[in-house]
Design a protein around this motif. Structure first.
Motif, PDB file in Angstrom:
ATOM      1  N   UNK A  62       0.842  -1.214   0.000  1.00 12.00           N
ATOM      2  CA  UNK A  62       0.000   0.000   0.000  1.00 12.00           C
ATOM      3  C   UNK A  62       0.867   1.250   0.000  1.00 12.00           C
ATOM      4  N   UNK A  63       1.948   1.193   0.749  1.00 14.93           N
ATOM      5  CA  UNK A  63       2.858   2.349   0.754  1.00 14.93           C
ATOM      6  C   UNK A  63       3.445   2.536  -0.638  1.00 14.93           C
ATOM      7  N   UNK A  64       3.824   1.415  -1.251  1.00 13.37           N
ATOM      8  CA  UNK A  64       4.465   1.478  -2.560  1.00 13.37           C
ATOM      9  C   UNK A  64       3.493   1.991  -3.614  1.00 13.37           C
ATOM     10  N   UNK A  65       2.247   1.537  -3.530  1.00 17.01           N
ATOM     11  CA  UNK A  65       1.284   1.946  -4.561  1.00 17.01           C
ATOM     12  C   UNK A  65       0.698   3.332  -4.279  1.00 17.01           C
ATOM     13  N   UNK A  66       0.988   3.876  -3.120  1.00 20.68           N
ATOM     14  CA  UNK A  66       0.535   5.234  -2.817  1.00 20.68           C
ATOM     15  C   UNK A  66      -0.791   5.287  -2.088  1.00 20.68           C
ATOM     16  N   UNK A  67      -1.469   4.131  -1.956  1.00 21.99           N
ATOM     17  CA  UNK A  67      -2.787   4.170  -1.320  1.00 21.99           C
ATOM     18  C   UNK A  67      -2.683   4.476   0.176  1.00 21.99           C
ATOM     19  N   UNK A  68      -1.587   4.053   0.791  1.00 21.85           N
ATOM     20  CA  UNK A  68      -1.447   4.316   2.223  1.00 21.85           C
ATOM     21  C   UNK A  68      -1.278   5.816   2.463  1.00 21.85           C
ATOM     22  N   UNK A  69      -0.503   6.450   1.590  1.00 26.76           N
ATOM     23  CA  UNK A  69      -0.303   7.899   1.680  1.00 26.76           C
ATOM     24  C   UNK A  69      -1.641   8.603   1.459  1.00 26.76           C
ATOM     25  N   UNK A  70      -2.391   8.077   0.488  1.00 22.81           N
ATOM     26  CA  UNK A  70      -3.691   8.669   0.189  1.00 22.81           C
ATOM     27  C   UNK A  70      -4.631   8.552   1.390  1.00 22.81           C
ATOM     28  N   UNK A  71      -4.565   7.396   2.046  1.00 19.96           N
ATOM     29  CA  UNK A  71      -5.382   7.189   3.256  1.00 19.96           C
ATOM     30  C   UNK A  71      -5.045   8.230   4.315  1.00 19.96           C
ATOM     31  N   UNK A  72      -3.754   8.500   4.449  1.00 16.10           N
ATOM     32  CA  UNK A  72      -3.310   9.427   5.485  1.00 16.10           C
ATOM     33  C   UNK A  72      -3.700  10.872   5.190  1.00 16.10           C
ATOM     34  N   UNK A  73      -4.100  11.136   3.945  1.00 13.44           N
ATOM     35  CA  UNK A  73      -4.526  12.495   3.606  1.00 13.44           C
ATOM     36  C   UNK A  73      -6.049  12.623   3.724  1.00 13.44           C
ATOM     37  N   UNK A  74      -6.714  11.513   4.030  1.00 14.96           N
ATOM     38  CA  UNK A  74      -8.163  11.583   4.241  1.00 14.96           C
ATOM     39  C   UNK A  74      -8.414  11.880   5.728  1.00 14.96           C
ATOM     40  N   UNK A 126       4.411  11.054  11.705  1.00 18.35           N
ATOM     41  CA  UNK A 126       4.767  11.873  10.550  1.00 18.35           C
ATOM     42  C   UNK A 126       6.280  11.907  10.512  1.00 18.35           C
ATOM     43  N   UNK A 136       1.794  15.396   5.754  1.00 18.16           N
ATOM     44  CA  UNK A 136       2.374  14.050   5.849  1.00 18.16           C
ATOM     45  C   UNK A 136       3.785  14.088   6.409  1.00 18.16           C
ATOM     46  N   UNK A 154       6.568  16.378   8.800  1.00 21.13           N
ATOM     47  CA  UNK A 154       6.690  17.478   9.762  1.00 21.13           C
ATOM     48  C   UNK A 154       7.885  18.352   9.369  1.00 21.13           C
ATOM     49  N   UNK A 172      -7.326  18.187   6.280  1.00 24.68           N
ATOM     50  CA  UNK A 172      -7.583  17.131   5.285  1.00 24.68           C
ATOM     51  C   UNK A 172      -8.953  17.234   4.613  1.00 24.68           C
ATOM     52  N   UNK A 198      -5.731  15.446  -2.791  1.00 26.28           N
ATOM     53  CA  UNK A 198      -4.340  15.126  -3.125  1.00 26.28           C
ATOM     54  C   UNK A 198      -4.282  13.969  -4.102  1.00 26.28           C
ATOM     55  N   UNK A 248       1.970   8.329  -7.741  1.00 27.88           N
ATOM     56  CA  UNK A 248       1.348   7.048  -8.087  1.00 27.88           C
ATOM     57  C   UNK A 248      -0.129   7.173  -7.760  1.00 27.88           C
ATOM     58  N   UNK A 292      -3.456   6.588  -6.534  1.00 29.20           N
ATOM     59  CA  UNK A 292      -3.698   5.623  -5.472  1.00 29.20           C
ATOM     60  C   UNK A 292      -5.076   4.977  -5.549  1.00 29.20           C
ATOM     61  N   UNK A 348      -7.036   1.372  -5.347  1.00 24.56           N
ATOM     62  CA  UNK A 348      -6.797   0.010  -4.873  1.00 24.56           C
ATOM     63  C   UNK A 348      -6.963  -0.941  -6.048  1.00 24.56           C
ATOM     64  N   UNK A 387     -13.336   5.846  -1.049  1.00 21.83           N
ATOM     65  CA  UNK A 387     -12.810   7.184  -0.730  1.00 21.83           C
ATOM     66  C   UNK A 387     -13.929   8.153  -0.343  1.00 21.83           C
ATOM     67  N   UNK A 390     -14.624  10.270   3.261  1.00 16.58           N
ATOM     68  CA  UNK A 390     -14.878  11.714   3.295  1.00 16.58           C
ATOM     69  C   UNK A 390     -16.320  11.995   3.709  1.00 16.58           C
TER      70      UNK A 390
END
Lengths: 388, 341
Positions: free
Chosen positions: A220-232, A387, B55, B57, B78, B83, B87, B89, B91, B103, B107
């Protein structure tokens, strides 16, 4: 925490887990293969082991002893005439161990058990084994020792002592060594399969669970979805629970699958409460999943996560008491073993499976598991929410 | 576009050990603006974005987006931002629609409202036909569009796009920028990084970052004027007409300068020269064979027709005017402001 959001996370994780061929194959293959391998290969059982017998006594007692050993189907007695023959057969590898029954065994046993301090007058039955095959020989020796002691005690007329101790009552009578009693009480044939099967739950729930969540999060980190989750707006707790809860549920099904396989294929069913075992196993996954999250937090690629999980599995097998007894380890390793969560879970699973123990009997181990779960869960939360 | 500052960063700094990835960055982005944030690989673009969306600091400095202090309360911001990372994102194991539901659920957009919003985006972004396909099967262009749709589903005020068109073909990129432009027209602020320097032309303002420092922040036209070799005007005709064409060019440009239509400070001169065109100084009329050329910092559209008439009258058969591109700007900027060759 918002439950609607948590449900969205749980639903997605469950869908993704069940649709991913890698995860599903790990979920099914690892438990079954582990059960098969560990119950067959790593089993401490002794079956049809060629055992040389050098009988100098040639008495009814010595013959009965050999017959009793043969009847256990653990040993295949092979009569030897001389000590030279014995040494040769052991060095050739034709024998794994040998039994030397001394002249006077019959008379010694007939007199009954000598008092403490009079050990020199006890018949000295020698067990000789191949030192290169330490584990096998050690298991055989333990089994043989127990059988010999039991036989000798029966002959000496102290069967009543064993009977009383088996019923759980304390006795002031002459008692055979504790080790003999323990084995005789819970695993009369010293069959290694139930022992290994009960331990395999610990292996699978530690290894496969950690592996699946670590690989899943790293991907998930590699595909970017984990980062995306953290921005929600999802909180760290929601994200972690959204991963841990569905995987716990899936692995609980895995525990059921293993219990059924162990029961129907190997005939090993838990002696204690199934519900209690499932509850403990489900909670134990919090520890493994937390470890997986910690592995993922320090791994850049799925390959790295796999390598680290395998590296973690090494002490899991060697130090947790899963395959090797902790009490035989040097003291620093005994301490390290106590720090491994699997050590405690395996004790609990064996307690429930082999001895039918309940929560009160296992309160010490359960407390350690609870404490470790809280600490590792907290660390995992911190690692995921951190973070950089 | 109004003049309200929606994103402000002051002294934003991020160090990794001894390495300073972003160095005292000051940014101001206006509401509804398309703000391009450009720089070479490793210049600090993504680090800056990651700090702005909470994301990462910062080591020092502050950032405020839509009135919210991002450093102190990263979670609060957020709901105000969208964003889309390098890549996209989605699934992979889920269909596009399942990704949308997921998603949107995070939200808190659901029910009829989700159907309405997704219905609009699906049509505008041409995603209807692939709605039920697995995300892993979507080609790059569609995946980028789907990623953008997901990033704006909750109607954020500021949209961060980190190299959104990487791996997308030319047609896909053009459509993507059209969609970005529409977002800005609706009042949404777009903060975008890209490796395609020509895409900076679509933006209202362009800033360049080099080694973690901001080295330029202006409109594309201003940057072109300041940091590029300028417009290259080339005319050619019969052999005997070369000098006349050069004279006509000079006269025209002198006139333009006198009228303050061009603000080139260089002296107009002409000579027969072997200097390669790309190294030709501004305002220097060069004659090479039958071709006359000059570089100009600026060239207003209203002057082009006059210029064309004058050189034709002097005997020119062809006239070409090549505008400067952002790659030029970037090269110059790196050389002048970034201290790099």
């Amino acid at each position: 925490m918002k439950f609607a959001r948590l449900w969205v996370l749980i639903r997605r994780e469950a869908l993704a887990t069940l649709r991913d061929p890698f995860t599903v194959s790990i979920l099914i293959a690892v438990p079954l293969v582990a059960l098969f391998l560990f119950s067959s290969i790593l089993s401490t059982s002794v079956h049809d082991l060629p055992m040389g017998v050098l009988d100098f006594d040639r008495s009814p007692t010595s013959r009965r002893l050999v017959a009793q050993l043969e009847a256990t189907r653990s040993f295949l007695p092979i009569a030897l005439a001389t000590r030279q023959q014995l040494d040769q057969a052991l060095s050739d590898g034709r024998l794994s161990l040998a039994l030397v029954l001394p002249d006077g065994l019959d008379r010694g046993v007939g007199k009954g058990r000598p008092p403490p301090g009079d050990a020199a007058r006890r018949p000295q039955v020698q067990v000789i084994y191949d030192g290169a095959e330490t584990v096998l020989a050690g298991n055989a020796e333990a089994f043989l020792g127990a059988t010999l002691a039991a036989t000798a005690l029966q002959d000496a007329g102290v069967a009543a002592a064993i009977g009383q101790a088996s019923a759980g009552g304390a006795t002031s009578m002459q008692r055979p060594p504790v080790r003999v009693l323990v084995h005789a009480l819970f695993n009369p044939t010293l069959d290694g399969q139930p022992f290994m099967i009960a331990g395999t739950f610990g292996f699978v729930l530690s290894f496969a669970t950690t592996l699946i969540i670590a690989v899943s999060v790293v991907n998930e980190r590699f595909s970017g979805t984990f980062e995306q989750l953290q921005v929600t707006p999802a909180t760290t707790l929601e994200i972690v629970l959204g991963k841990v809860l569905p995987l716990s549920a899936v692995f609980s099904l895995d525990v059921v699958l293993m219990m059924l396989a162990a029961g129907f294929v190997w005939g090993v069913w838990p002696a204690g409460s199934v519900i209690f075992f499932l509850l403990v196993s489900t909670f134990y996954q919090v520890i493994s999943l937390s470890l997986g999250l910690l592995v993922s937090a320090t791994s850049a690629t799925a390959q790295e996560a796999v390598a680290k999980t395998v590296l973690l599995a090494t002490p899991l097998i060697q130090l947790s008491g899963f395959a090797l007894p902790i009490q035989n380890m040097a003291w620093p390793f005994r301490w390290i073993a106590e720090l491994i969560p699997a050590t405690h879970y395996i004790r609990v699973s064996r307690g429930i499976y082999l001895r039918g123990e309940g929560p009160l009997d296992l309160i010490g181990e359960l407390s350690v598991i609870l404490l470790m779960g809280l600490v590792l869960g907290g660390l995992a939360l911190r690692a995921v929410g951190r973070r950089e | 576009m109004n003049t309200e500052v929606i994103l402000r960063a002051e002294g934003l700094t991020r160090k990794f050990g001894d390495f300073t990835a972003v160095d005292s960055l000051n940014l101001r982005v206006l509401q509804g603006e398309i703000f391009a944030f450009l720089g070479a690989n490793g210049s600090g673009k993504s680090t800056t974005i990651r700090m702005l969306i909470g994301l990462l600091r910062p080591t020092a400095g502050r950032a405020v987006i839509d009135g919210i202090d991002v450093i102190a309360t990263p979670r609060r911001v957020r709901e105000h931002i969208g964003y889309m990372g390098q890549r996209v994102s989605l699934y992979q194991g889920l269909s596009l629609r399942e990704n949308v539901d997921f998603y949107a659920g995070l939200q808190s957009v659901g029910g009829a409202e989700l159907e309405r919003r997704w219905g609009e985006l699906r049509e505008r972004f041409s995603l209807r036909e692939v709605e039920n396909e697995a995300a892993s099967d979507l080609p790059a262009g569609l995946r980028q569009r789907a990623g953008l749709a997901l990033a704006i589903l909750h109607r954020p005020h500021v949209l961060f796009l980190d190299e959104p068109t990487a791996g997308v073909d030319l047609a896909g990129r053009a459509l993507f920028w059209e969609l970005i432009q529409e977002q800005a027209d609706q009042g949404r602020t777009v903060f975008v990084t890209t490796h395609f320097l020509e895409e900076a032309e679509y933006c209202d303002r362009v800033s360049f970052i080099d080694a973690g420092r901001l080295i330029a922040d202006a409109t594309p036209a201003e940057l072109r004027e300041r940091y590029s070799g300028g417009y290259l005007v080339r005319a050619s005709g019969l052999a005997g007409a070369t000098l006349a064409i050069a004279a006509a060019l000079k006269a025209e440009l002198s006139q333009a300068r006198a009228e303050a239509l061009i603000d080139d400070n260089s002296t107009l001169s002409s000579e027969i020269s072997d200097t390669p065109l790309e190294k030709q100084r501004r305002g220097h009329v060069s004659i090479k064979g039958s071709e006359v050329s000059v570089r100009l910092g600026s060239l207003p559209p209203e002057r082009i027709a006059t210029l064309r008439r004058a050189v034709r009258a002097a005997g020119a058969e062809t006239l070409s005017i090549e505008p400067p591109d952002m790659a030029d700007v970037f090269r110059q900027l790196s050389r002048v402001e970034g201290g790099r060759p």
